[in-house]
Write a protein that holds these residues in place. Structure first.
Motif, short mmCIF file in Angstrom:
data_model
loop_
_atom_site.label_atom_id
_atom_site.label_comp_id
_atom_site.label_asym_id
_atom_site.label_seq_id
_atom_site.Cartn_x
_atom_site.Cartn_y
_atom_site.Cartn_z
N ASP A 135 0.83 -1.21 0.00
CA ASP A 135 0.00 0.00 0.00
C ASP A 135 0.86 1.25 0.00
OD1 ASP A 135 -2.20 -1.63 0.04
OD2 ASP A 135 -2.64 -1.33 2.17
N TRP A 138 2.28 1.74 -3.45
CA TRP A 138 1.22 2.18 -4.35
C TRP A 138 0.97 3.68 -4.18
CZ3 TRP A 138 -3.65 4.28 -4.05
CH2 TRP A 138 -4.42 4.22 -5.22
N HIS A 139 0.90 4.13 -2.92
CA HIS A 139 0.67 5.56 -2.66
C HIS A 139 1.84 6.41 -3.14
CE1 HIS A 139 -3.13 5.27 -0.61
NE2 HIS A 139 -2.66 4.32 0.18
N GLN A 140 3.06 5.90 -2.95
CA GLN A 140 4.24 6.64 -3.43
C GLN A 140 4.23 6.74 -4.95
OE1 GLN A 140 7.48 4.47 -1.69
NE2 GLN A 140 7.47 5.69 0.19
N ALA A 142 1.60 6.60 -6.93
CA ALA A 142 0.52 7.51 -7.32
C ALA A 142 0.93 8.96 -7.13
CB ALA A 142 -0.74 7.20 -6.51
N ALA A 143 1.63 9.25 -6.04
CA ALA A 143 2.10 10.62 -5.79
C ALA A 143 3.10 11.06 -6.85
CB ALA A 143 2.71 10.72 -4.39
#
Length: 156
Positions: A135, A138-140, A142-143
């Motif tokens: 997770d 994934w967030h990194q 997306a950023a």
């Protein structure tokens, strides 16, 4: 704990006289002190084991989302949900950070006490395995994509 303190206080290192200064007496006194320390350590260990055995334990059944039983763990009823997660980690290897525990569709917080949590409810929880590292990646990602898109929009 009271029993441990009583055992520790009953071990006295002051029974040896300090008046005699001969080297032979000091060596013998040192050996006697070492024996006394070892004896006291054994007494304290026995008291600790007895106190641990006297603690009330509860068996908690851990299920999957589909209802299958994964494992049953024995935990101290005075412990918290965090200690339950640690016991599950020892039994099946899923780190406590990657565990979400549900009780009747309610997520259990780490600080909640087991005795209060399972006072009226059945002693079973549902384990939802999550992957914190995935997770986070994934967030990194997306950023980074968002930053690149903003950068391209500014340059257009």
């Amino acid at each position: 704990l009271k029993l441990l303190l009583a055992q520790a206080s009953s071990c006295s290192f002051n029974r040896f006289s300090r008046n005699n200064n001969s080297v032979a007496m000091q060596a013998r006194r040192g050996a006697d002190i070492d024996e006394l320390r070892a004896s006291c350590a054994l007494q304290i260990q026995r008291a600790f084991r007895t106190a641990r055995a006297a603690q009330k334990r509860m068996m908690i059944q851990v299920n999957t989302l589909s209802g299958e039983v994964i494992v049953q763990v024995a935990v101290d009823e005075a412990g918290s949900v965090k200690t339950l997660k640690q016991a599950i980690e020892r039994e099946i290897g899923i780190t406590e950070q990657n565990q979400k525990l549900l009780l009747a569709q309610e997520m259990l917080e780490d600080h909640r006490k087991l005795k209060e949590t399972f006072a009226e409810a059945p002693q079973e929880v549902t384990l939802v395995k999550i992957d914190i590292a995935r997770d986070l990646l994934w967030h990194q990602a997306a950023a980074r994509i968002q930053r690149q898109l903003r950068h391209k929009r500014r340059n257009l």
